[in-house]
Design a protein around this motif. Structure first.
Motif, PDB file in Angstrom:
ATOM      1  N   MET A 256       0.771  -0.918   0.234  1.00 41.18           N
ATOM      2  CA  MET A 256       0.041  -0.128   0.128  1.00 41.18           C
ATOM      3  C   MET A 256       1.151   1.427   0.281  1.00 41.18           C
ATOM      4  N   GLY A 257       2.453   1.253   0.470  1.00 39.80           N
ATOM      5  CA  GLY A 257       3.268   2.251   0.418  1.00 39.80           C
ATOM      6  C   GLY A 257       2.478   3.265   1.133  1.00 39.80           C
ATOM      7  N   LEU A 258       2.621   3.390   2.084  1.00 38.87           N
ATOM      8  CA  LEU A 258       2.524   4.475   3.108  1.00 38.87           C
ATOM      9  C   LEU A 258       3.624   5.116   3.317  1.00 38.87           C
ATOM     10  N   ALA A 259       3.413   7.076   3.030  1.00 43.68           N
ATOM     11  CA  ALA A 259       4.278   7.297   3.693  1.00 43.68           C
ATOM     12  C   ALA A 259       5.345   7.753   4.886  1.00 43.68           C
ATOM     13  N   THR A 260       4.363   8.094   5.516  1.00 44.11           N
ATOM     14  CA  THR A 260       4.528   8.228   6.925  1.00 44.11           C
ATOM     15  C   THR A 260       4.294   6.747   7.417  1.00 44.11           C
ATOM     16  N   PRO A 261       4.333   6.865   9.069  1.00 46.12           N
ATOM     17  CA  PRO A 261       4.704   5.460   9.917  1.00 46.12           C
ATOM     18  C   PRO A 261       3.587   5.466  10.001  1.00 46.12           C
TER      19      PRO A 261
ATOM     20  N   ALA B  76      -8.971  -0.253  10.929  1.00 47.39           N
ATOM     21  CA  ALA B  76      -9.524   0.859   9.882  1.00 47.39           C
ATOM     22  C   ALA B  76      -8.245   1.321   8.824  1.00 47.39           C
ATOM     23  N   ALA B  77      -7.241   1.181   9.620  1.00 48.28           N
ATOM     24  CA  ALA B  77      -6.090   2.032   9.113  1.00 48.28           C
ATOM     25  C   ALA B  77      -5.728   1.524   7.330  1.00 48.28           C
ATOM     26  N   VAL B  78      -6.949  -0.506   7.717  1.00 52.13           N
ATOM     27  CA  VAL B  78      -6.724  -0.532   6.433  1.00 52.13           C
ATOM     28  C   VAL B  78      -7.605  -0.173   5.084  1.00 52.13           C
ATOM     29  N   CYS B  79      -8.594   0.308   5.359  1.00 50.48           N
ATOM     30  CA  CYS B  79      -9.279   1.044   4.700  1.00 50.48           C
ATOM     31  C   CYS B  79      -9.142   2.442   4.792  1.00 50.48           C
ATOM     32  N   GLY B  80      -8.170   3.128   5.502  1.00 47.85           N
ATOM     33  CA  GLY B  80      -7.663   4.455   5.732  1.00 47.85           C
ATOM     34  C   GLY B  80      -8.628   5.434   6.597  1.00 47.85           C
ATOM     35  N   LEU B  81      -9.691   4.801   7.459  1.00 45.07           N
ATOM     36  CA  LEU B  81     -10.910   5.720   8.360  1.00 45.07           C
ATOM     37  C   LEU B  81     -10.168   5.390   9.970  1.00 45.07           C
ATOM     38  N   SER B  82     -11.276   6.599  10.498  1.00 43.00           N
ATOM     39  CA  SER B  82     -10.622   6.442  11.628  1.00 43.00           C
ATOM     40  C   SER B  82     -11.576   5.850  12.574  1.00 43.00           C
ATOM     41  N   PRO B  83     -10.557   4.940  13.845  1.00 39.88           N
ATOM     42  CA  PRO B  83     -11.582   3.510  13.803  1.00 39.88           C
ATOM     43  C   PRO B  83     -13.113   3.924  14.496  1.00 39.88           C
ATOM     44  N   TYR B  84     -14.052   4.975  14.751  1.00 40.71           N
ATOM     45  CA  TYR B  84     -14.743   5.392  15.541  1.00 40.71           C
ATOM     46  C   TYR B  84     -15.553   5.377  13.610  1.00 40.71           C
ATOM     47  N   HIS B  85     -15.001   5.820  12.560  1.00 44.65           N
ATOM     48  CA  HIS B  85     -16.199   5.841  11.935  1.00 44.65           C
ATOM     49  C   HIS B  85     -15.614   4.273  10.777  1.00 44.65           C
TER      50      HIS B  85
ATOM     51  N   SER C 187     -12.600  -0.527  -0.137  1.00 47.98           N
ATOM     52  CA  SER C 187     -12.608  -0.658   0.879  1.00 47.98           C
ATOM     53  C   SER C 187     -13.087  -1.943   1.816  1.00 47.98           C
ATOM     54  N   THR C 188     -14.342  -2.125   1.069  1.00 45.60           N
ATOM     55  CA  THR C 188     -15.187  -3.475   1.344  1.00 45.60           C
ATOM     56  C   THR C 188     -14.254  -4.930   1.285  1.00 45.60           C
ATOM     57  N   ARG C 189     -14.045  -5.062   0.040  1.00 49.22           N
ATOM     58  CA  ARG C 189     -13.035  -5.607  -0.436  1.00 49.22           C
ATOM     59  C   ARG C 189     -11.124  -5.395   0.237  1.00 49.22           C
ATOM     60  N   ARG C 190     -10.719  -4.640   0.390  1.00 53.71           N
ATOM     61  CA  ARG C 190      -9.413  -4.616   1.153  1.00 53.71           C
ATOM     62  C   ARG C 190      -9.206  -4.610   2.608  1.00 53.71           C
ATOM     63  N   VAL C 191     -10.452  -4.584   3.040  1.00 55.03           N
ATOM     64  CA  VAL C 191     -10.868  -5.209   4.208  1.00 55.03           C
ATOM     65  C   VAL C 191     -11.415  -6.808   5.078  1.00 55.03           C
ATOM     66  N   GLN C 192     -12.015  -6.759   3.779  1.00 59.85           N
ATOM     67  CA  GLN C 192     -12.389  -8.393   3.831  1.00 59.85           C
ATOM     68  C   GLN C 192     -11.091  -9.679   3.807  1.00 59.85           C
TER      69      GLN C 192
END
Length: 175
Positions: A1-6, A90-99, A68-73
């Motif tokens: 996925m190549g995130l620029a920041t940890p 949640a980070a797999v989808c790029g969302l906050s845990p709450y959202h 996001s559905t496919r990625r989280v599954q």
């Protein structure tokens, strides 16, 4: 996925609870895989789909996107046997845990912890029916913290203890 920041994760964890509606399906992955075999069809234990399987509601208002559905599954199918943090998922989808929790629940009809628990129980049922592993070993290999936790979850959500399930499956094979 190549995130620029940890990416850092907080200590949020899945809490196991839920309903008694049975297993969750993985038919979306099957459809998108072009008909390739599902986990478990090649003799390797894995999640199963059946008449009680849940289909994600794609494009549900307030739910996860199709991507996001496919990625989280995919992420959960590969990692459900280990301890998972809600923030990590949640980070797999790029969302906050709450959202993520809200969107996941709208898409799948159950919260993430119930989805993971059902994946674990599906694998455990398969192992109980098709292996000579001890119940304790099955519990640990499926991601349960102890045999007691496994037995409690199996009894609560599948209305049968692991031993009862194993004996029932063995009796069915003998007939």
């Amino acid at each position: 996925m190549g995130l620029a920041t940890p990416v850092s994760f907080d200590q949020s964890r899945f809490v196991f609870q839920g309903n008694a509606e049975g297993s969750l399906g993985l038919n979306l992955i099957w459809d998108e895989s072009g008909g390739r075999k599902m986990p478990g069809e090649d003799g390797v234990p894995g999640p199963v789909s059946g008449p009680n399987s849940r289909q994600p509601t794609l494009n549900a208002k307030g739910g996860l996107s199709v991507r996001s559905t496919r990625r989280v599954q995919e992420f959960l199918n590969e990692n459900f046997t280990r301890k998972l943090a809600l923030a990590e998922t949640a980070a797999v989808c790029g969302l906050s845990p709450y959202h993520f929790m809200r969107a996941f629940s709208r898409t799948f009809g159950v919260p993430p912890h119930q989805y993971v628990l059902d994946l674990r129980l599906d694998l455990a049922e398969r192992l109980l029916a098709d292996s000579r592993m001890t119940i304790t070993d099955i519990a640990h290999s499926c991601g349960f913290s102890s045999q007691s936790h496994f037995t409690t979850a199996m009894k609560k959500y599948r209305q049968v203890t692991p031993l009862q399930l194993r004996v029932g499956k063995l009796n069915a094979k003998v007939r």
